[in-house]
Design an enzyme around this catalytic site. Structure first.
Site, PDB file in Angstrom:
ATOM      1  N   SER A 119       0.820  -1.209   0.000  1.00  0.00           N
ATOM      2  CA  SER A 119       0.000   0.000   0.000  1.00  0.00           C
ATOM      3  C   SER A 119       0.850   1.252   0.000  1.00  0.00           C
ATOM      4  CB  SER A 119      -0.857   0.037   1.265  1.00  0.00           C
ATOM      5  OG  SER A 119      -1.614  -1.120   1.377  1.00  0.00           O
ATOM      6  N   HIS A 140      -1.278  -2.860  -7.117  1.00  0.00           N
ATOM      7  CA  HIS A 140      -1.991  -2.540  -5.872  1.00  0.00           C
ATOM      8  C   HIS A 140      -3.508  -2.660  -6.017  1.00  0.00           C
ATOM      9  CE1 HIS A 140      -3.126   0.657  -2.672  1.00  0.00           C
ATOM     10  NE2 HIS A 140      -3.019  -0.523  -2.099  1.00  0.00           N
ATOM     11  N   GLU A 152      -4.188   0.037  -8.828  1.00  0.00           N
ATOM     12  CA  GLU A 152      -3.139   1.030  -9.075  1.00  0.00           C
ATOM     13  C   GLU A 152      -1.905   0.301  -9.583  1.00  0.00           C
ATOM     14  OE1 GLU A 152      -2.825   2.989  -5.193  1.00  0.00           O
ATOM     15  OE2 GLU A 152      -2.405   4.874  -6.187  1.00  0.00           O
ATOM     16  N   ASN A 190      -3.793   5.854  -1.230  1.00  0.00           N
ATOM     17  CA  ASN A 190      -3.515   5.954   0.206  1.00  0.00           C
ATOM     18  C   ASN A 190      -2.855   7.265   0.608  1.00  0.00           C
ATOM     19  OD1 ASN A 190      -4.631   3.562   1.320  1.00  0.00           O
ATOM     20  ND2 ASN A 190      -3.109   2.433   0.138  1.00  0.00           N
TER      21      ASN A 190
HETATM   22  P1  NAD Z   1      -3.210  -9.657   6.302  1.00  0.00           P
HETATM   23  O1  NAD Z   1      -2.636  -9.406   7.651  1.00  0.00           O
HETATM   24  O2  NAD Z   1      -4.658  -9.976   6.173  1.00  0.00           O
HETATM   25  O3  NAD Z   1      -2.419 -10.844   5.571  1.00  0.00           O
HETATM   26  C1  NAD Z   1      -1.027 -10.907   5.466  1.00  0.00           C
HETATM   27  C2  NAD Z   1      -0.654 -12.390   5.283  1.00  0.00           C
HETATM   28  O4  NAD Z   1       0.748 -12.456   4.976  1.00  0.00           O
HETATM   29  C3  NAD Z   1      -0.893 -13.245   6.531  1.00  0.00           C
HETATM   30  O5  NAD Z   1      -1.718 -14.359   6.192  1.00  0.00           O
HETATM   31  C4  NAD Z   1       0.518 -13.696   6.915  1.00  0.00           C
HETATM   32  O6  NAD Z   1       0.552 -15.024   7.457  1.00  0.00           O
HETATM   33  C5  NAD Z   1       1.233 -13.641   5.569  1.00  0.00           C
HETATM   34  N1  NAD Z   1       2.679 -13.568   5.674  1.00  0.00           N
HETATM   35  C6  NAD Z   1       3.439 -12.878   6.564  1.00  0.00           C
HETATM   36  N2  NAD Z   1       4.741 -13.107   6.336  1.00  0.00           N
HETATM   37  C7  NAD Z   1       4.816 -13.967   5.279  1.00  0.00           C
HETATM   38  C8  NAD Z   1       5.885 -14.598   4.583  1.00  0.00           C
HETATM   39  N3  NAD Z   1       7.157 -14.377   4.918  1.00  0.00           N
HETATM   40  N4  NAD Z   1       5.578 -15.430   3.554  1.00  0.00           N
HETATM   41  C9  NAD Z   1       4.298 -15.664   3.211  1.00  0.00           C
HETATM   42  N5  NAD Z   1       3.234 -15.108   3.845  1.00  0.00           N
HETATM   43  C10 NAD Z   1       3.499 -14.269   4.858  1.00  0.00           C
HETATM   44  O7  NAD Z   1      -2.821  -8.372   5.433  1.00  0.00           O
HETATM   45  P2  NAD Z   1      -3.561  -7.807   4.119  1.00  0.00           P
HETATM   46  O8  NAD Z   1      -4.567  -6.810   4.505  1.00  0.00           O
HETATM   47  O9  NAD Z   1      -3.943  -8.954   3.235  1.00  0.00           O
HETATM   48  O10 NAD Z   1      -2.355  -6.993   3.458  1.00  0.00           O
HETATM   49  C11 NAD Z   1      -1.389  -7.626   2.643  1.00  0.00           C
HETATM   50  C12 NAD Z   1      -0.705  -6.585   1.786  1.00  0.00           C
HETATM   51  O11 NAD Z   1      -1.688  -5.934   0.973  1.00  0.00           O
HETATM   52  C13 NAD Z   1       0.015  -5.471   2.542  1.00  0.00           C
HETATM   53  O12 NAD Z   1       1.172  -5.101   1.844  1.00  0.00           O
HETATM   54  C14 NAD Z   1      -1.014  -4.347   2.553  1.00  0.00           C
HETATM   55  O13 NAD Z   1      -0.429  -3.071   2.669  1.00  0.00           O
HETATM   56  C15 NAD Z   1      -1.612  -4.534   1.173  1.00  0.00           C
HETATM   57  N6  NAD Z   1      -2.967  -3.962   0.987  1.00  0.00           N
HETATM   58  C16 NAD Z   1      -3.894  -4.052   1.997  1.00  0.00           C
HETATM   59  C17 NAD Z   1      -5.161  -3.502   1.810  1.00  0.00           C
HETATM   60  C18 NAD Z   1      -6.215  -3.591   2.892  1.00  0.00           C
HETATM   61  O14 NAD Z   1      -7.240  -2.898   2.783  1.00  0.00           O
HETATM   62  N7  NAD Z   1      -6.055  -4.399   3.900  1.00  0.00           N
HETATM   63  C19 NAD Z   1      -5.492  -2.897   0.593  1.00  0.00           C
HETATM   64  C20 NAD Z   1      -4.533  -2.863  -0.433  1.00  0.00           C
HETATM   65  C21 NAD Z   1      -3.266  -3.405  -0.205  1.00  0.00           C
END
Ligand code: NAD
Length: 291
Positions: A119, A140, A152, A190
């Site tokens: 993000s 993204h 994005e 963001n």
């Molecule tokens: P989340 O906490 O729901 O999931 C993250 C996952 O990554 C977890 O299941 C965790 O076990 C896994 N993980 C951690 N370390 C790891 C590794 N070394 N290898 C493999 N898996 C691993 O988080 P999320 O909301 O899905 O966010 C994930 C990414 O997407 C982030 O970079 C976040 O900034 C981005 N993002 C989030 C949103 C949102 O609204 N939540 C929107 C757009 C982008």
């Protein structure tokens, strides 16, 4: 570039949504996570969401079954070696993402495009630590992935035209719309959205309004579909804090200072919907404000 197999790292809220839309569009998906529980939860979520789409007549039963068959889960990062495109969607922490790319690269084909769903973290910096900065960019998605129209696409300083075009073609095949952003902290969505959410937390912190009055004000007064605190819980308060820190560090402007109350919620482990508690408590039938 012919893209057929897509590797997804991280099976959390974003990873499972990305796997869902990619497999539904006909791509073969390899989904990995360090947590077996997260992988199982992802498959259950995707199945439930596809069932809902079948119920609404948006997806046929045959397409649902074929979609689920196209998703293979694994805890071994090395199994993503045959991917044509990798989308990293693990926890929003630069050291985590960097370690994933380091471990993954020896297993990849030289032609594989590497992307991150980050993000906010610098695409150029992540790319510079890989063996293929020209084949690296930001991909993204918005949350929830199956519902939101925008993707994005963020070009790092070294991203080549072919890589950008290949990613844009994937977005088109998904039936989504791409917006191109340059690589500056938090990109477009963001950069604008997070300071608003952070300001809503300051508004709560300073006692200007309660959780309910802040969310109602923006819903009814600015026609936002969700209030900012409700939205923060939906995104994940850890992710919101991580993005504010990237804005603060990257742009060196005090206007991006994360609200201490946001930090406090994260330190408490109250991360929003995903941990059942944030600005609202989700453990009962209806969400109850926590302040
Ligand atoms: P989340 O906490 O729901 O999931 C993250 C996952 O990554 C977890 O299941 C965790 O076990 C896994 N993980 C951690 N370390 C790891 C590794 N070394 N290898 C493999 N898996 C691993 O988080 P999320 O909301 O899905 O966010 C994930 C990414 O997407 C982030 O970079 C976040 O900034 C981005 N993002 C989030 C949103 C949102 O609204 N939540 C929107 C757009 C982008």
């Amino acid at each position: 570039m012919d893209i057929q197999t897509i590797g997804i790292v991280g099976a959390g809220q974003m990873g499972n949504g990305i796997a869902h839309v990619m497999a539904l569009a006909g791509y073969d998906v390899l989904l990995t996570d360090v947590s077996a529980e997260a992988l199982q939860k992802a498959v259950d979520t995707i199945t439930g969401n596809l069932d809902r789409q079948v119920g609404r007549g948006k997806v046929s039963e045959a397409d649902r079954d074929a979609t689920l068959k196209r998703i293979v889960t694994t805890q071994a990062l090395a199994d993503l070696g045959q991917s044509d495109l990798v989308i990293e969607a693990a926890t929003e922490r630069e050291t985590v993402k960097q370690a994933i790319f380091e471990d993954l690269i020896p297993h990849l084909k030289p032609t594989t495009i590497l992307t991150s769903n980050t993000s906010s973290i610098s695409i150029t910096r992540l790319a510079s630590r890989t063996d293929r900065p020209e084949k690296f960019m930001g991909f993204h998605f918005m949350n929830p992935v199956p519902v939101m129209q925008l993707v994005e696409l963020i070009r790092g300083i070294a991203t080549d035209k072919e890589t950008f075009a290949a990613c844009r073609a994937v977005v088109e095949k998904l039936g989504k719309t791409a917006a191109s952003a340059e690589d500056f902290p938090a990109f477009i969505v963001n950069r604008i959205l997070m300071p608003m959410i952070n300001e809503a937390v300051y508004t709560l912190y300073e006692g200007v309004g309660s959780v309910e009055s802040i969310d109602s004000s923006l819903k009814l007064g600015a026609n936002h579909p969700m209030g900012p605190l409700e939205l923060a819980d939906f995104i994940g308060l850890d992710t919101c804090l991580a993005i504010m820190n990237v804005l603060h560090d990257g742009l060196a402007d005090t206007k991006y200072r994360p609200c201490p109350l946001l930090t406090k919620y994260v330190e408490a482990g109250w991360l929003g919907r995903k941990s059942q508690r944030g600005f609202y408590d989700y453990r009962g039938d209806v969400p109850v404000p926590t302040r």
